[in-house]
Write a protein that holds these residues in place. Structure first.
Motif, PDB file in Angstrom:
ATOM      1  N   GLY A  52       4.880  11.809  -7.860  1.00 40.24           N
ATOM      2  CA  GLY A  52       4.637  10.604  -6.813  1.00 40.24           C
ATOM      3  C   GLY A  52       3.217  10.638  -6.395  1.00 40.24           C
ATOM      4  N   LYS A  53       2.356  11.777  -6.479  1.00 40.53           N
ATOM      5  CA  LYS A  53       1.055  11.642  -6.092  1.00 40.53           C
ATOM      6  C   LYS A  53       0.315  10.842  -7.312  1.00 40.53           C
ATOM      7  N   GLU A  54       0.696  11.160  -8.639  1.00 47.56           N
ATOM      8  CA  GLU A  54      -0.045  10.305  -9.659  1.00 47.56           C
ATOM      9  C   GLU A  54       0.137   8.767  -9.523  1.00 47.56           C
ATOM     10  N   ILE A  55       1.569   8.646  -8.930  1.00 52.12           N
ATOM     11  CA  ILE A  55       1.622   6.967  -8.633  1.00 52.12           C
ATOM     12  C   ILE A  55       0.827   6.435  -7.628  1.00 52.12           C
ATOM     13  N   ALA A  56       0.751   7.225  -6.476  1.00 55.02           N
ATOM     14  CA  ALA A  56      -0.038   7.015  -5.154  1.00 55.02           C
ATOM     15  C   ALA A  56      -1.554   6.875  -5.733  1.00 55.02           C
ATOM     16  N   ILE A 115      -2.468   5.834  -8.517  1.00 51.86           N
ATOM     17  CA  ILE A 115      -3.079   4.409  -9.057  1.00 51.86           C
ATOM     18  C   ILE A 115      -3.120   3.544  -8.113  1.00 51.86           C
ATOM     19  N   ASN A 116      -2.236   3.474  -7.246  1.00 44.97           N
ATOM     20  CA  ASN A 116      -2.074   2.343  -6.186  1.00 44.97           C
ATOM     21  C   ASN A 116      -3.233   2.285  -5.351  1.00 44.97           C
ATOM     22  N   TYR A 117      -3.862   3.452  -4.823  1.00 41.68           N
ATOM     23  CA  TYR A 117      -5.083   3.473  -3.969  1.00 41.68           C
ATOM     24  C   TYR A 117      -6.210   2.941  -5.145  1.00 41.68           C
ATOM     25  N   ALA A 118      -6.407   3.391  -6.188  1.00 43.20           N
ATOM     26  CA  ALA A 118      -7.419   2.905  -7.117  1.00 43.20           C
ATOM     27  C   ALA A 118      -7.454   1.428  -7.137  1.00 43.20           C
ATOM     28  N   ILE A 119      -6.103   0.932  -7.356  1.00 46.14           N
ATOM     29  CA  ILE A 119      -6.119  -0.572  -7.495  1.00 46.14           C
ATOM     30  C   ILE A 119      -6.614  -1.202  -6.104  1.00 46.14           C
ATOM     31  N   PHE A 120      -6.064  -0.587  -4.816  1.00 48.17           N
ATOM     32  CA  PHE A 120      -6.506  -1.024  -3.461  1.00 48.17           C
ATOM     33  C   PHE A 120      -7.686  -1.211  -3.510  1.00 48.17           C
ATOM     34  N   ILE A 121      -8.562  -0.475  -4.022  1.00 48.96           N
ATOM     35  CA  ILE A 121     -10.170  -0.619  -4.006  1.00 48.96           C
ATOM     36  C   ILE A 121     -10.445  -1.505  -4.609  1.00 48.96           C
ATOM     37  N   TYR A 122      -9.883  -1.615  -6.051  1.00 49.45           N
ATOM     38  CA  TYR A 122     -10.197  -2.932  -6.738  1.00 49.45           C
ATOM     39  C   TYR A 122      -9.994  -4.235  -5.862  1.00 49.45           C
ATOM     40  N   ILE A 123      -8.811  -4.028  -5.359  1.00 46.91           N
ATOM     41  CA  ILE A 123      -8.479  -5.366  -4.589  1.00 46.91           C
ATOM     42  C   ILE A 123      -9.507  -5.810  -3.238  1.00 46.91           C
ATOM     43  N   VAL A 124      -9.773  -4.776  -2.597  1.00 45.29           N
ATOM     44  CA  VAL A 124     -10.944  -5.089  -1.514  1.00 45.29           C
ATOM     45  C   VAL A 124     -12.183  -5.539  -2.111  1.00 45.29           C
ATOM     46  N   LEU A 125     -12.632  -4.785  -3.112  1.00 45.12           N
ATOM     47  CA  LEU A 125     -14.049  -5.204  -3.620  1.00 45.12           C
ATOM     48  C   LEU A 125     -13.868  -6.757  -4.102  1.00 45.12           C
ATOM     49  N   GLY A 126     -12.709  -7.121  -4.686  1.00 46.66           N
ATOM     50  CA  GLY A 126     -12.638  -8.454  -4.880  1.00 46.66           C
ATOM     51  C   GLY A 126     -12.664  -9.368  -3.861  1.00 46.66           C
ATOM     52  N   LEU A 127     -11.977  -9.122  -2.668  1.00 44.72           N
ATOM     53  CA  LEU A 127     -11.865 -10.013  -1.503  1.00 44.72           C
ATOM     54  C   LEU A 127     -13.377 -10.166  -1.063  1.00 44.72           C
ATOM     55  N   ILE A 128     -14.152  -9.189  -1.197  1.00 45.88           N
ATOM     56  CA  ILE A 128     -15.464  -9.256  -0.840  1.00 45.88           C
ATOM     57  C   ILE A 128     -16.387 -10.161  -1.577  1.00 45.88           C
ATOM     58  N   ARG A 129     -16.276  -9.831  -3.078  1.00 49.55           N
ATOM     59  CA  ARG A 129     -17.190 -10.539  -3.853  1.00 49.55           C
ATOM     60  C   ARG A 129     -16.718 -11.079  -5.088  1.00 49.55           C
ATOM     61  N   ASN A 130     -15.412 -11.470  -5.341  1.00 51.38           N
ATOM     62  CA  ASN A 130     -15.143 -12.232  -6.498  1.00 51.38           C
ATOM     63  C   ASN A 130     -13.669 -13.116  -6.148  1.00 51.38           C
ATOM     64  N   GLY A 131     -14.311 -14.258  -6.215  1.00 54.24           N
ATOM     65  CA  GLY A 131     -13.096 -15.277  -5.760  1.00 54.24           C
ATOM     66  C   GLY A 131     -12.156 -15.864  -6.928  1.00 54.24           C
ATOM     67  N   ASN A 132     -12.663 -15.708  -7.972  1.00 49.08           N
ATOM     68  CA  ASN A 132     -11.733 -16.186  -9.318  1.00 49.08           C
ATOM     69  C   ASN A 132     -10.327 -15.462  -9.280  1.00 49.08           C
ATOM     70  N   PHE A 183       0.790  -1.218   0.171  1.00 45.58           N
ATOM     71  CA  PHE A 183      -0.072   0.037   0.043  1.00 45.58           C
ATOM     72  C   PHE A 183       1.032   1.253   0.031  1.00 45.58           C
ATOM     73  N   ALA A 184       0.821   2.254  -0.976  1.00 40.97           N
ATOM     74  CA  ALA A 184       1.576   3.543  -1.136  1.00 40.97           C
ATOM     75  C   ALA A 184       1.626   4.142   0.085  1.00 40.97           C
ATOM     76  N   PRO A 185       2.716   4.469   0.864  1.00 38.69           N
ATOM     77  CA  PRO A 185       2.733   5.358   1.942  1.00 38.69           C
ATOM     78  C   PRO A 185       2.656   6.761   1.686  1.00 38.69           C
ATOM     79  N   LYS A 186       1.772   7.278   2.325  1.00 37.16           N
ATOM     80  CA  LYS A 186       1.498   8.771   1.821  1.00 37.16           C
ATOM     81  C   LYS A 186       2.737   9.505   2.158  1.00 37.16           C
TER      82      LYS A 186
END
Length: 440
Positions: A380-384, A386-403, A369-372
């Motif tokens: 650096g903010k641009e890269i962070a 992207i990292n946070y956007a993918i973190f959201i994707y990962i969290v949603l997948g942990l909840i509702r997508n097991g593939n 997880f990108a340290p602020k």
């Protein structure tokens, strides 16, 4: 005119096609294949062949990934062999993960780990898919049905777009929506149409996961832009931004029956202290899929908490455990929904890999997880972001997508890793110097 350095060679062009595979979730079933053959496998194969021709080798993912996945694979082999269920289901998951992870990592190799440039390709494709989804939804409302759809209520039709499920469509465009939300002012000024297309498509999936994605996108936008910093002047505005979003989400849950039923069915079942078979039978199909897989994953985990039941074992466990808790008419009425992927990556990890796989995956999510504190420039903010956007994707997948492999999982997995390493280790990101044509 494009610069010479911006021109794509054949391998990079195939790599771009592999990035588009995020939106290709459909498979060829049967036709002589002993497994689900995803359409994008063709692009993956040609990409690897071109890579071998160009570089004489395929580059392996980082050592930490090889060691972690190797431990899970070896543990799964011995567990499934001991339980007498070692077979094609294990091999299918093993080969699928190896194949897709190799391709995904090598996309970054051929683009020299230029995360911003790679993400820009994804953003463009996400916009095109979302724009198609919005236009297609208008056609559905007009009675012209060119793609799959389902009716929620009059003039409310769930959008599938070019994908197999509305949920998959929402998941695929989540990182794009989250990223643009992190730069809302800039987005609204320069890319308003693109953002509205993404948001419109996101909403017409009528996915409860999409509502969560919107909430998390707003949260991380505020976090990235210092609205939660008590020493910042923006701190006082945070409640004024959060309150309308919360009210909007609550209103959508209360007024749209699909959201309403899923929310209340899910909360009532999962807040119950005991397994409530009767209430589960009254719930909607999506909630029942999650709840039944939760019950079965729990049993699998408790039987072998350290290593689980082994890769690919959840469908087999589902078949042998379902009737232990639920009557046969439930199986007939609902079908064995999501038995292949447990309806949740967290549940599937618990079921198939136990504490070993679950803890390793969660450690990966936390560690990369990108340290602020590492954000010291606009680059650096641009890269962070992207990292946070993918973190959201990962969290949603942990909840509702097991593939383990669909909707570009390993593409985003390695993007998450690369953006963290760029932010933490790249000294250029600590200044506002231009990084490359695509990363600035």
């Amino acid at each position: 005119m494009k610069k010479e350095s911006d021109k794509l060679d054949l391998t990079q062009k195939l790599g771009v096609l592999c990035i588009f595979s995020v939106f290709l979730d459909k498979t060829i079933q049967g036709a002589g294949f002993p497994f689900d053959f995803y359409y994008y496998y063709v692009a993956f194969i040609f990409f690897l062949l071109s890579l071998i021709y160009q570089n004489k080798k395929i580059f392996l993912p980082p050592k930490w990934f090889l060691l972690g996945f190797g431990a899970i694979a070896i543990a799964g082999f011995f567990v499934t062999m001991y339980k007498g269920i070692l077979g094609f289901t294990y091999l299918k998951q093993l080969l699928g993960i190896v194949f897709t992870s190799l391709v995904s990592y090598n996309i970054f190799v051929v683009f020299k780990f230029n995360a911003r440039r790679i993400f820009e390709y994804y953003l463009f494709f996400a916009f095109l898919v979302a724009l198609h989804g919005v236009f297609d939804n208008f056609l559905h409302i007009a009675g012209i049905h060119l793609t799959q759809y389902s009716v929620v209520a009059p003039f409310i039709i769930r959008e599938y777009g070019i994908m197999g499920e509305p949920f998959y469509l929402a998941m695929a465009i989540t990182p794009a929506l989250a990223y643009y939300t992190c730069y809302f002012q800039r987005t609204w000024k320069h890319l308003k149409f693109r953002y509205l297309a993404l948001l419109g498509c996101y909403l017409v999936t009528y996915s409860s996961t999409a509502l969560m994605g919107i909430g998390l996108s707003v949260f991380f936008s505020l976090y990235l832009n210092n609205f939660f910093n008590a020493r910042s002047n923006r701190f006082v505005f945070a409640p004024l931004i959060i309150a309308p979003i919360v009210l909007l989400i609550v209103n959508l849950i209360d007024t749209i029956s699909l959201f309403n039923k899923r929310y209340y069915d899910t909360t009532s079942l999962f807040l119950s202290k005991e397994i409530d078979v009767k209430e589960a039978g009254k719930s909607n199909s999506s909630t029942f899929a999650l709840y039944s897989n939760f019950v079965i994953a729990r049993d699998s985990f408790l039987e072998n908490p350290l290593f689980g039941s082994g890769l690919g074992s959840h469908p087999l466990i589902y078949e042998s455990t379902f009737l232990k808790y639920f009557p046969p008419n439930y199986l007939k009425g609902y079908g064995a929904q999501n038995q292949q992927d447990a309806n949740s990556r967290f549940l599937r990890l618990l079921s198939e890999t136990g504490l070993l796989g679950t803890v390793l995956f969660l450690l990966f999510v936390i560690y990369y997880f990108a340290p602020k504190s590492a954000i010291r420039s606009s680059a650096g903010k641009e890269i962070a972001a992207i990292n946070y956007a993918i973190f959201i994707y990962i969290v949603l997948g942990l909840i509702r997508n097991g593939n383990y492999i669909n909707i570009g999982f390993f593409f985003f997995f390695f993007m998450y890793y690369v953006t963290n390493r760029l932010l933490v280790n790249n000294p250029v990101l600590h200044t506002n110097k231009r990084l490359s044509p695509g990363l600035r």
